[in-house]
Design an enzyme around this catalytic site. Structure first.
Site, PDB file in Angstrom:
ATOM      1  N   LYS A 122       0.833  -1.187   0.000  1.00 50.39           N
ATOM      2  CA  LYS A 122       0.000   0.000   0.000  1.00 50.39           C
ATOM      3  C   LYS A 122       0.878   1.251   0.000  1.00 50.39           C
ATOM      4  O   LYS A 122       2.030   1.134   0.388  1.00 50.39           O
ATOM      5  CB  LYS A 122      -0.962  -0.016   1.178  1.00 50.39           C
ATOM      6  CG  LYS A 122      -0.319   0.256   2.542  1.00 50.39           C
ATOM      7  CD  LYS A 122      -1.349   0.300   3.626  1.00 50.39           C
ATOM      8  CE  LYS A 122      -1.910   1.681   3.827  1.00 50.39           C
ATOM      9  NZ  LYS A 122      -1.194   2.488   4.839  1.00 50.39           N
ATOM     10  N   GLU A 145      -3.124   5.089  17.753  1.00 46.96           N
ATOM     11  CA  GLU A 145      -1.656   5.098  17.786  1.00 46.96           C
ATOM     12  C   GLU A 145      -1.194   6.254  18.660  1.00 46.96           C
ATOM     13  O   GLU A 145      -1.830   7.314  18.687  1.00 46.96           O
ATOM     14  CB  GLU A 145      -1.107   5.268  16.375  1.00 46.96           C
ATOM     15  CG  GLU A 145      -1.445   4.107  15.463  1.00 46.96           C
ATOM     16  CD  GLU A 145      -0.799   4.281  14.099  1.00 46.96           C
ATOM     17  OE1 GLU A 145       0.330   3.820  13.925  1.00 46.96           O
ATOM     18  OE2 GLU A 145      -1.433   4.901  13.233  1.00 46.96           O
ATOM     19  N   HIS A 198      -6.963  -0.907   6.332  1.00 49.43           N
ATOM     20  CA  HIS A 198      -6.887  -1.730   7.545  1.00 49.43           C
ATOM     21  C   HIS A 198      -8.237  -1.834   8.277  1.00 49.43           C
ATOM     22  O   HIS A 198      -8.663  -2.928   8.651  1.00 49.43           O
ATOM     23  CB  HIS A 198      -5.856  -1.164   8.519  1.00 49.43           C
ATOM     24  CG  HIS A 198      -4.492  -0.978   7.934  1.00 49.43           C
ATOM     25  ND1 HIS A 198      -3.967  -1.839   7.001  1.00 49.43           N
ATOM     26  CD2 HIS A 198      -3.525  -0.041   8.146  1.00 49.43           C
ATOM     27  CE1 HIS A 198      -2.748  -1.437   6.667  1.00 49.43           C
ATOM     28  NE2 HIS A 198      -2.458  -0.344   7.349  1.00 49.43           N
TER      29      HIS A 198
HETATM   30  C1  BG6 Z   1       0.400   1.730   8.038  1.00 49.31           C
HETATM   31  C2  BG6 Z   1       0.076   3.189   8.030  1.00 49.31           C
HETATM   32  O1  BG6 Z   1      -0.222   1.068   6.978  1.00 49.31           O
HETATM   33  O2  BG6 Z   1      -0.018   1.154   9.273  1.00 49.31           O
HETATM   34  C3  BG6 Z   1       0.706   3.899   9.203  1.00 49.31           C
HETATM   35  O3  BG6 Z   1       0.536   3.766   6.826  1.00 49.31           O
HETATM   36  C4  BG6 Z   1       0.362   3.204  10.502  1.00 49.31           C
HETATM   37  O4  BG6 Z   1       0.325   5.262   9.260  1.00 49.31           O
HETATM   38  C5  BG6 Z   1       0.608   1.714  10.412  1.00 49.31           C
HETATM   39  O5  BG6 Z   1       1.152   3.776  11.526  1.00 49.31           O
HETATM   40  C6  BG6 Z   1       0.068   0.996  11.638  1.00 49.31           C
HETATM   41  O6  BG6 Z   1       0.476  -0.340  11.620  1.00 49.31           O
HETATM   42  P1  BG6 Z   1       0.658  -1.165  12.969  1.00 49.31           P
HETATM   43  O7  BG6 Z   1       1.013  -2.523  12.495  1.00 49.31           O
HETATM   44  O8  BG6 Z   1       1.745  -0.488  13.751  1.00 49.31           O
HETATM   45  O9  BG6 Z   1      -0.652  -1.089  13.674  1.00 49.31           O
END
Ligand code: BG6
Length: 484
Positions: A148, A216, A240
């Site tokens: 992506k 986050e 996601h």
């Molecule tokens: C990515 C996004 O796809 O997923 C990011 O571009 C994000 O902005 C990340 O921080 C989050 O992934 P994870 O696995 O840390 O939850």
């Protein structure tokens, strides 16, 4: 470490963008883990590729440094790093020119499985696919893997699909959404489809609403330029969160095969209703606690891009009519937490006094950081004082239940091995990516047309006040970010 690995066949994996951040943080460490646990055959080879010239030894040094940096120390114990690095080679390729393609072709073995991992800008997907085809590298055993962002709207996603499909068949194309590789996300399917307990309740008759939160604590520093063009809707929701929604909402597939699973997910996306503007809250973090604001990180003092979004989403089908899905995701929030909360309806008639303050039954599926499942249950508050009620959590953390020796593998480990095995179940099909954009595009156009400005929110909290109101006005409330 418990070994339950199923070895894969000999393969040549070519990583385009091999010196980039994703390769160093995720792809190479992931491959190293799989090598450590014995999944990778002796004949496996990994060929790094990027524009700049580099010797084989230089690439091995870079990969070794990345693995030492990003693989937790405990997982490096008894490390066979030197043996792993022997599998690495490097060819400089000018992706949009002629240089390097014959050399690359010369490195590949005709009989081995081939995987071309495009950890590069999407503008190069079609270009590289075409060059591989022209150089005769696309064999029947070839797969192409793309990352992506898969487009920034429907039209661009269609163009990417067209570029890839011009040279590769759909069954050869692996579109990564790394959330699908997360252990607990896969567990969602097992939870639903390998237990008979939940399915009879899994519908709008028994479920009041569903909350999906991906919070986050980090900001967008270091990637502000990309993020400011995307925002939370494109960066997280379109892929996601929609994937999490699909796995929660989909009908049981008739079998566990890539197309049976993906057919059911696509049906959910097609059933998503348009989201009216009053059901959307966008936010942007301001400066606070000694930390910079979103606009500082984005390097854009006038930015109206959202670093937070909450939406109330309706699924127009028999199972879910009347049961909203509330989605929210944002940067710089209180904690890093991803969870799905399925809130059940109240009993039809409460015969006990003092139940007003109870929140009712909920199944909480924690995806990260502490993977597990909690069932919020009402019990009698022990002791005298009549029939007083309280709520307790039937709590299962996977780490406790399965034992510390079971290591949760990183999403990329699982996904790369699935590519080699030729299993597309955990990858987005082309029509799925397009359907998700077809739903997201009008939502984004809505705030672009009205020049909507996101609400500022304080860092370290739970986003803008209006996001809380999105549920309050429906007589509901969010589960707190980080709530135990
Ligand atoms: C990515 C996004 O796809 O997923 C990011 O571009 C994000 O902005 C990340 O921080 C989050 O992934 P994870 O696995 O840390 O939850």
């Amino acid at each position: 470490m418990v070994s339950r690995v199923i070895p894969v066949g000999p393969f040549d994996l070519v990583i385009f963008g091999a010196t980039g951040d994703l390769a160093r943080r995720k792809i190479l460490p992931g491959l190293f883990h799989r090598f450590q646990v014995g999944q990778m055959p002796d004949e496996a080879r990994i060929i790094g590729s990027a524009r700049s010239p580099m010797s084989q030894a230089g690439f091995r040094d870079m990969a070794g440094a990345a693995i030492r940096q990003y693989v937790p120390e405990a997982d490096q114990a008894g490390s066979r790093l030197a043996q792993f690095l022997e599998r690495l080679d490097y060819v400089a390729v000018d992706a949009s020119g002629d240089g390097g393609w014959p050399e690359l072709a010369g490195k590949l073995r005709p009989e081995a499985i081939r995987a071309f991992y495009l950890s590069v800008s999407p503008s190069l997907f079609g270009v590289i696919a075409g060059a591989l085809q022209r150089a005769g590298m696309n064999t029947a055993e070839s797969r192409i893997v793309v990352e992506k962002p898969f487009g920034h709207d429907l039209a661009s996603a269609e163009a990417l699909n067209a570029g890839l499909r011009h040279c590769f068949e759909e069954h050869q194309i692996y579109r990564i959404d790394h959330y699908l590789g997360k252990e607990t996300v896969q567990n969602l399917m097992v939870l639903r489809f390998a237990n008979s307990l939940y399915e009879p309740l899994w519908n709008s008759t028994h479920i009041d609403h569903v909350q999906i939160t991906v919070a986050e604590s980090v900001g967008v520093q270091g990637r502000g330029e990309y993020y400011d063009q995307a925002g939370a809707m494109r960066d997280m929701v379109q892929n996601h969160l929609i994937q999490l929604l699909c796995l929660t909402a989909m009908e049981p597939p008739s079998k566990f095969t890539p197309d049976a699973v993906r057919n059911e997910k696509v049906k959910v996306i097609h059933a998503l209703e348009p989201v009216p503007s009053q059901d959307i809250v966008r936010g942007q973090y301001r400066a606070g606690g000694g930390m910079d604001s979103y606009r500082d990180h984005a390097g854009n003092p006038d930015s109206t891009t959202e670093s937070f979004i909450a939406l109330k989403v309706s699924i127009a089908n028999w199972r879910w009519a009347g049961t909203p899905f509330y989605l929210r995701t944002g940067k710089r929030l209180r904690e890093r937490v991803s969870e799905i909360t399925v809130v059940f309806r109240d009993p039809p008639r409460m015969i006990f006094q003092g139940a007003q303050n109870l929140r009712g039954n909920a199944l909480i599926i924690r995806l990260q950081p502490d993977e597990g499942i909690t069932l919020r249950t009402t019990i009698k508050d022990p002791g005298p004082g009549g029939m007083r009620l309280t709520e307790v959590a039937l709590d299962m953390s996977f780490a406790d239940a399965l034992g510390p020796e079971v290591r949760t593998q990183d999403a990329y480990e699982r996904l790369i091995m699935d590519v080699i095995r030729g299993d597309q179940t955990l990858f987005m099909r082309g029509d799925e990516a397009e359907a998700a954009w077809a739903w997201a595009d009008p939502i984004i156009a809505g705030w672009q047309d009205t020049q909507g400005v996101p609400d500022a929110y304080d860092p370290g909290g739970s986003g803008p006040e209006d996001a809380l109101m999105l549920l309050h006005r429906d007589g509901r409330r969010w589960r707190g970010i980080g709530e135990k």
